[in-house]
Write a protein that holds these residues in place. Structure first.
Motif, PDB file in Angstrom:
ATOM      1  N   LEU A 167      46.631  39.334  38.992  1.00 47.78           N
ATOM      2  CA  LEU A 167      47.550  39.737  37.954  1.00 47.78           C
ATOM      3  C   LEU A 167      47.982  38.579  37.119  1.00 47.78           C
ATOM      4  N   ASP A 168      47.362  37.283  37.540  1.00 50.55           N
ATOM      5  CA  ASP A 168      47.815  36.181  36.538  1.00 50.55           C
ATOM      6  C   ASP A 168      46.450  35.666  36.152  1.00 50.55           C
ATOM      7  N   PRO A 169      46.042  36.157  35.470  1.00 50.24           N
ATOM      8  CA  PRO A 169      44.456  35.968  34.711  1.00 50.24           C
ATOM      9  C   PRO A 169      44.565  34.673  33.957  1.00 50.24           C
ATOM     10  N   ALA A 170      43.533  33.701  34.140  1.00 52.74           N
ATOM     11  CA  ALA A 170      43.352  32.662  33.480  1.00 52.74           C
ATOM     12  C   ALA A 170      42.114  32.490  32.716  1.00 52.74           C
ATOM     13  N   GLY A 171      41.325  33.629  32.340  1.00 50.62           N
ATOM     14  CA  GLY A 171      40.083  33.777  31.784  1.00 50.62           C
ATOM     15  C   GLY A 171      39.817  35.032  31.167  1.00 50.62           C
TER      16      GLY A 171
ATOM     17  N   ALA B  84      37.609  37.378  31.660  1.00 50.24           N
ATOM     18  CA  ALA B  84      37.187  38.437  32.194  1.00 50.24           C
ATOM     19  C   ALA B  84      38.245  39.085  33.272  1.00 50.24           C
ATOM     20  N   ALA B  85      39.119  38.164  33.920  1.00 49.68           N
ATOM     21  CA  ALA B  85      40.023  38.564  34.758  1.00 49.68           C
ATOM     22  C   ALA B  85      41.173  39.213  33.840  1.00 49.68           C
ATOM     23  N   ARG B  86      41.209  38.757  32.408  1.00 52.38           N
ATOM     24  CA  ARG B  86      42.324  39.210  31.642  1.00 52.38           C
ATOM     25  C   ARG B  86      42.054  40.808  31.338  1.00 52.38           C
ATOM     26  N   ASP B  87      40.605  41.082  31.273  1.00 50.53           N
ATOM     27  CA  ASP B  87      40.353  42.592  30.743  1.00 50.53           C
ATOM     28  C   ASP B  87      40.598  43.253  32.089  1.00 50.53           C
ATOM     29  N   ILE B  88      40.208  42.701  33.388  1.00 46.46           N
ATOM     30  CA  ILE B  88      40.340  43.613  34.481  1.00 46.46           C
ATOM     31  C   ILE B  88      41.989  43.806  34.724  1.00 46.46           C
ATOM     32  N   ALA B  89      42.633  42.892  34.437  1.00 43.54           N
ATOM     33  CA  ALA B  89      43.837  43.023  34.827  1.00 43.54           C
ATOM     34  C   ALA B  89      44.680  43.893  33.586  1.00 43.54           C
ATOM     35  N   ALA B  90      44.240  44.036  32.546  1.00 48.07           N
ATOM     36  CA  ALA B  90      44.653  45.069  31.435  1.00 48.07           C
ATOM     37  C   ALA B  90      44.405  46.380  32.050  1.00 48.07           C
ATOM     38  N   LEU B  91      42.861  46.499  32.616  1.00 45.08           N
ATOM     39  CA  LEU B  91      42.447  47.720  33.008  1.00 45.08           C
ATOM     40  C   LEU B  91      43.442  48.043  34.259  1.00 45.08           C
TER      41      LEU B  91
ATOM     42  N   LEU C  32      41.782  27.362  30.006  1.00 48.36           N
ATOM     43  CA  LEU C  32      42.498  25.900  30.003  1.00 48.36           C
ATOM     44  C   LEU C  32      42.006  25.142  31.109  1.00 48.36           C
ATOM     45  N   PRO C  33      42.067  23.779  30.869  1.00 50.21           N
ATOM     46  CA  PRO C  33      41.609  22.600  32.107  1.00 50.21           C
ATOM     47  C   PRO C  33      42.705  23.114  33.230  1.00 50.21           C
ATOM     48  N   GLY C  34      42.273  23.109  34.412  1.00 50.77           N
ATOM     49  CA  GLY C  34      42.911  23.386  35.480  1.00 50.77           C
ATOM     50  C   GLY C  34      42.254  23.430  36.904  1.00 50.77           C
ATOM     51  N   THR C  35      42.812  23.631  37.893  1.00 47.89           N
ATOM     52  CA  THR C  35      42.189  24.128  39.358  1.00 47.89           C
ATOM     53  C   THR C  35      42.540  25.457  39.615  1.00 47.89           C
ATOM     54  N   TYR C  36      41.603  26.036  40.017  1.00 43.34           N
ATOM     55  CA  TYR C  36      41.576  27.574  40.273  1.00 43.34           C
ATOM     56  C   TYR C  36      40.985  27.705  41.571  1.00 43.34           C
TER      57      TYR C  36
ATOM     58  N   PRO D  94      39.791  34.439  41.790  1.00 44.99           N
ATOM     59  CA  PRO D  94      40.517  35.861  41.284  1.00 44.99           C
ATOM     60  C   PRO D  94      41.025  35.760  39.973  1.00 44.99           C
ATOM     61  N   ARG D  95      41.705  34.330  39.557  1.00 42.23           N
ATOM     62  CA  ARG D  95      42.332  34.018  38.469  1.00 42.23           C
ATOM     63  C   ARG D  95      41.314  34.204  37.311  1.00 42.23           C
ATOM     64  N   LEU D  96      39.923  33.954  37.559  1.00 46.18           N
ATOM     65  CA  LEU D  96      38.819  33.798  36.466  1.00 46.18           C
ATOM     66  C   LEU D  96      38.203  35.023  36.287  1.00 46.18           C
TER      67      LEU D  96
END
Lengths: 104, 827, 205
Positions: C4-8, C10-17, C165-169, C143-145
């Motif tokens: 529920l905390d998407p960072a990309g 694909a994950a954002r589309d699924i969270a919206a779903l 964004l740059p970062g560690t997942y 999960p976040r991506l």
């Protein structure tokens, strides 16, 4: 036994066609795709053609159920509902064929 | 004859042996139904305790309660026991106990088979339980994915316990399914046409057909995996032409229908109990029958939705996503038909109704999350997380446990003849309901927060600690609730306060017997003219006890009942049952020796066990039949029918026909596996193909074509009262010829340990050969029976049964030879 | 680790779903609960059976459920097709799972060796991961991506991921794989363009 078969037949055909078309699509996307090519079918067209044929047969089954009613009104009613359900399932479950036809 | 005298006379004929010995020799469906239910609830307790251990382990981060190895055994056995040793047998128990009473008859079609099925379940279950006691329980998760469950990564005996134990237990499911199909179609009260059957019988009929077609893929998968583990046949090893995905297909071909096999009988309870609780009749009987049939078929088109993350092309996955959403429609039809039924009547909030409300709330949530995971992209995220665990518990607890508790409370007064004394049930329900939702609603959230299923612990900084603790505490509240319900039921069984007959005012036939029901169910069989005969004729119980129905005058010491025409329910034949015997338990014991010899790898013992099982089977069949024609029998109400053994299709014919349905599904799964490996598995083509042999194919198929013709000649001669031994012997000859060709195929196939191709040919050839040998034994049996005078123009059933098996073997043998040779010939 | 905390994308589309489906589900649950509760109220006249059948079975059972499901299915399949569609100019990396851990391989020449248990990707770019396994079945899940996909012996599956964004997942193996399952994890490090170039040329470990 005949009454029972009348109720089961339409959905049995749906299940057979659904599995067969899934298998056909799998085959078309597998390394054995040349088997289909041997029959002059392309990977995209084969499942689509099979679907068209299956819809035709499924409708024919429904027409047969209408034309030759069962002796018992109850069996006739249930088999008609099953026939319509199967036709609906045939359209619904395989409609992704229309959206894309790749192997991705 | 007075009602009391008739009762004593029937009791003398039908009663099981007194005391302890009676447990082992009973063939009564009432006894065996109760034994199934008791045993299954025992396993519910066992698996429940395992679940509590799991929740105890996960209550806090870094808990040291169970080691990782023990934890793996806990979750594997929890799932396995709940599915195979609780849910399915509990359904079988309910159906075995209730179906003959609801259909107005005296027993199921094959009483000895009921007993054999029970003992296979009891022994197989004991085998599984012993693995737990020994600390050697299966530990690969209840769906046992290879390669993790293969010989390389799981060399211990743990996985073998699962594969062999579950296959043993499944024998009982197949037995019960064959028997329930035949009973519902052929053993009903006269006049009960298909549209007058109680709705529960429709649910059980469809469920039984689903067991016959759903279990064979798993049995095949288990056999293939055990062959890989024991003898190195590489069906699931990618580097040797196998594919681990084949297991997933076979497992879920079983696994998804399994969910509906569990749900449908529970829905049958709801369709039976809701109208009674609402003091009305079921809304849309015909619609419900159609939706049960639709559900059964649709559920076979969903298996891939457990495999959305395996990389199957998106369009293939989309078919199954579409089919998975579609299956919600007949379910919705039923749910709204039940709510409509409640609107139609005046529902009463009695104890079974409480559980039904629990069902509505829980199952609707389970259904909604089910639709969510049917949507492919969402499944990619939550697959294999706690979200799925939560979803499946909502479906199974909501769709099975609540309805079965409603059913238990509904039918307990029938079983015991008592009424409830302490009212513990209500508080038990409240605790169970609250505890359940506390546990599993929380687990949805854990899944969304990324907690995988099957992990044995987690880090304190993962942010899951509080939710896990809430879930664990709630799960213990649920456990207390279920324990209270159990205590309530046990008190009910032992504290006898006589209740009145039919306390709910139901209209179906099971309430028209005595409570508790006598061994013979009905002193005479009713003539049915409506769906709710007891409501229409309130004096039905005493009428039947006075012998006004069919078969009111017992003949000699025969256990009699009627067989009817499937559609109309017109009486067709008088069936005579075998009486008490220990043959089933002894045969189940030698069947157990067979499985044990495989488990412990004492292979020298295996052939002896097989021979012993075959010997028992021959003895079993031999005890049926007669050497004289009895002619038409009076069944009361001025009707005459022949004995069942003097009809064209005796009970054994119907049993064989349904067993062959299961068998054909097994063979179909095998052919699917072959095609799957050939087109999808990496590591093909094999290094060596079978060399094509025109001789083998021509002789084999020639023999397979001749056999059905010859057996028909034999059948025709039997019907014309002419000697049929030569034609039967000729049939046997062609079957032997087919067997020789199949042996040749097995011997010439490439090495089965080097590539999955050779392994598959070995299994195909063996399948054909096994059937040839089986049919050969049957034909020899029939020939001996002809010579001893058991066969006549009237008693022509045994050769007719042989014909079914000859036809099947000829067809299967031909297909085996063709699919082995055609690819070899093409390349 | 939360989906529920998407960072990309694909994950954002699924969270919206998920949020759409959650809303719909809560509404449907409320509807069914209210309808069930209403059946207990006192009623004067006996309802007409044929009318009840039309309302409940045809209206609610068939009409209502099929309308909702058809809409959801279309939405789901469209999302799925978008997430599996081939992408242009993607960076291609490989992932090989095993009981010992994950090994990741990168494009280009030998300058950039393989990495263990840490996958480096450029931020803001589509990355196609080709996934397989050396032993049992594993699953690649960040999960976040994006959603997960299995690593199956003898097969290569692909998954498109992208970090905004740059970062560690955090990533995990999400298919039960026997003892040690808990610790079969990995990390995805999304780098800005400069770091990514440095990484590819082997200047960064």
């Amino acid at each position: 036994m005949r009454d029972l078969l009348r109720i089961l037949a339409p959905l049995l055909f749906w299940l057979a066609a659904f599995s067969a078309i899934y298998g056909l699509h799998g085959l078309a996307c597998s390394r054995q795709s040349d088997v289909l090519g041997g029959f002059g079918l392309s990977a995209a067209a084969a499942p689509l053609a099979a679907w068209g044929m299956a819809i035709a047969i499924q409708s024919a089954i429904l027409v047969m159920l209408h034309l030759r009613p069962a002796a018992s009104a109850f069996v006739q009613r249930v088999s008609l509902v099953a026939g319509w359900t199967a036709l609906g399932a045939m359209l619904w479950s395989l409609f992704p064929l229309l959206l894309n036809s790749g192997c991705a | 004859m007075t009602a009391l005298k008739r009762h004593r006379r029937l009791e003398a004929i039908w009663a099981s042996e007194k005391g302890f010995r009676g447990w082992f020799s009973t063939v009564s469906h009432s006894d065996l139904g109760r034994m199934f239910l008791f045993t299954s609830f025992f396993y519910f307790g066992v698996a429940g305790i395992l679940a509590m251990l799991i929740r105890a382990q996960l209550a806090t981060p870094h808990s040291a309660w169970a080691s990782e190895e023990v934890y793996a055994q806990l979750f594997t056995m929890h799932g396995t026991i709940m599915m195979f040793l609780f849910a399915i047998p509990a359904i079988e128990g309910m159906a075995v106990y209730l179906i003959p009473k609801m259909l107005g008859t005296r027993d199921l079609a094959y009483p000895r088979l009921t007993a054999y099925g029970f003992w296979c379940y009891a022994f197989g279950g004991a085998m599984m339980l012993s693995s737990l006691a020994l600390g050697l329980a299966p530990d690969g998760g209840w769906f046992m994915y290879p390669p993790l469950s293969g010989g390389i990564h799981a060399p211990g005996i743990n996985t073998d316990f699962w594969l062999i134990g579950i296959t043993f237990v499944e024998i009982s499911a197949i037995c019960a399914a064959v028997e329930l199909c035949v009973s519902i179609l052929k053993y009903r009260a006269p006049g009960m046409s298909l549209d007058k059957m109680p709705i529960f019988a429709w649910y059980i009929l469809v469920t039984a057909l689903m067991i016959l077609t759903g279990f064979p893929p798993l049995i095949l998968g288990s056999i293939l995996l055990e062959l890989e583990r024991a003898f190195g046949l590489p069906f699931f090893q990618a580097d040797l032409g196998g594919d681990s995905l084949l297991w997933q297909h076979l497992f879920w071909l079983f696994g998804h229908p399994e969910v509906y096999i569990i749900f449908l009988p529970a829905a049958g309870i709801l369709s039976t109990v809701i109208p009674v609780m609402a003091r009305t009749t079921l809304l849309g009987y015909g619609w419900i029958v159609a939706s049960i049939v639709a559900l059964a078929f649709l559920s076979f088109g969903l298996w891939v939705h457990h495999m959305f993350t395996t990389g199957i092309p998106h369009m293939g996955v989309a078919f199954f996503s579409a089919a998975s959403t579609l299956v919600a429609v007949p379910t919705a039809v039923q749910v709204f038909a039940w709510i409509g039924t409640m609107w139609k009547g005046r529902p009463d909030l009695r104890l079974p109704m409480l559980h039904i409300l629990g069902f509505f709330f829980t199952f609707v949530i389970g259904g909604l999350t089910g639709v969510m995971v049917a949507i492919v992209p969402f499944d990619w995220q939550v697959h294999d997380t706690a979200f799925i665990t939560a979803h499946l518990h909502y479906v199974l607890f909501g769709g099975f446990v609540f309805p079965i508790l409603a059913g238990v409370y509904y039918w307990l007064p029938l079983v015991t003849g008592c009424r409830r004394f302490f009212k513990l049930g209500e508080s038990a329900f409240v605790l169970t309901f609250l505890g359940f939702h506390g546990t599993f609603l929380a687990m949805h959230v854990l899944g969304l927060l990324g907690q995988r299923r099957r992990i044995h612990t987690y880090d304190a900084d993962a942010g899951w600690t509080a939710i896990n603790l809430i879930a664990s505490i709630a799960s213990f509240i649920m456990a207390i609730g279920l324990a209270l319900a159990l205590i309530d039921i046990i008190i009910h069984l032992f504290v006898a306060v006589r209740g009145k007959r039919s306390p709910w005012g139901a209209g179906t036939l099971e309430w028209a017997t005595m409570s508790p029901p006598p061994s013979y169910n009905f002193a005479s069989l009713p003539h049915i003219t409506s769906r709710e005969p007891y409501s229409d004729t309130p004096t039905l119980p005493s009428d039947l006890a006075r012998g006004t129905g069919y078969l009111g005058d017992p003949q000699g010491d025969r256990r009699e009942t009627l067989m009817v025409d499937i559609a109309s329910g017109r009486p067709e034949a008088l069936a005579v049952y075998p009486s008490n015997t220990t043959l089933p338990i002894r045969m189940a014991a030698v069947t157990g020796v067979f499985f044990l010899s495989l488990l412990l790898k004492v292979y020298w013992l295996t052939p002896f066990a097989v021979i012993a099982v075959a010997a028992f089977a021959v003895r079993w069949a031999w005890s049926l039949g007669a050497t004289r024609d009895a002619g038409p029998q009076l069944i009361g109400r001025d009707m005459q029918v022949p004995l069942a053994i003097e009809t064209e299709k005796p009970p054994g014919w119907w049993g064989s026909a349904f067993l062959l349905v299961a068998n054909a599904t097994f063979f179909g799964s095998l052919l699917f596996g072959y095609a799957f490996l050939w087109s999808i598995a990496p590591g093909w083509p094999p290094p060596e193909w079978l060399t094509f042999s025109i001789l083998e194919v021509a002789i084999g198929i020639g023999a397979a074509l001749a056999a059905p013709v010859l057996i028909r000649v034999a059948n025709a001669r039997v019907n014309a009262s002419r000697p049929a031994t030569p034609a039967s012997a000729a049939t046997l000859g062609t079957i032997v010829l087919l067997a020789v060709c199949l042996v040749s195929l097995i011997l010439r196939a490439p090495s089965p340990t080097e590539h999955a191709y050779g392994a598959t040919l070995l299994v195909l050839g063996s399948y054909g050969l096994f059937h040839a040998v089986l049919t050969g034994i049957m034909l020899a049996f029939v020939i001996v029976r002809m010579r001893r005078g058991y066969v006549s123009a009237a008693r022509s059933g045994e050769p007719a049964i042989a014909r079914l098996w000859v036809d099947y073997t000829a067809g299967a043998g031909t297909l085996c030879l063709l699919v082995a040779h055609v690819p070899a010939w093409l390349t | 680790m939360s989906i529920l905390d998407p960072a990309g994308p694909a994950a954002r589309d699924i969270a919206a779903l998920w949020w759409v489906m959650l809303t719909g589900s809560v509404l449907i649950l409320a509807l069914v609960t209210v309808l069930t509760a209403l059946s207990f109220r006192k009623r004067a006249q006996v309802p007409d059976e044929a009318r009840l059948e039309r309302t409940w079975i045809l209206g609610m059972g068939l009409g209502f459920s099929m309308a909702v499901l058809a809409a959801l299915l279309a939405y789901g399949i469209a999302t799925g097709a978008r997430l599996t569609a081939p992408v242009a100019d993607a960076v291609e990396v490989t992932a090989e799972a095993s009981l010992e851990g994950w090994t990741f391989g990168y494009p280009g020449d030998a300058a950039r060796g393989q990495t263990a248990d840490v996958l480096h990707i450029p931020a803001g770019q589509d990355v196609v991961v080709s996934i397989t396994t050396r032993d049992v079945i594993h699953s690649f899940w960040v999960p976040r991506l994006a959603g997960k996909i299995d690593a199956i012996p003898g097969h290569v599956n692909t998954l498109t991921i992208r970090a905004d964004l740059p970062g560690t997942y955090q990533g995990v193996s999400a298919e039960y794989s026997g003892p040690g399952y808990l610790d079969r994890r990995f990390e995805v490090r999304a780098l800005d363009p400069a770091d990514w170039q440095a990484f590819l040329s082997g200047e960064m470990p």
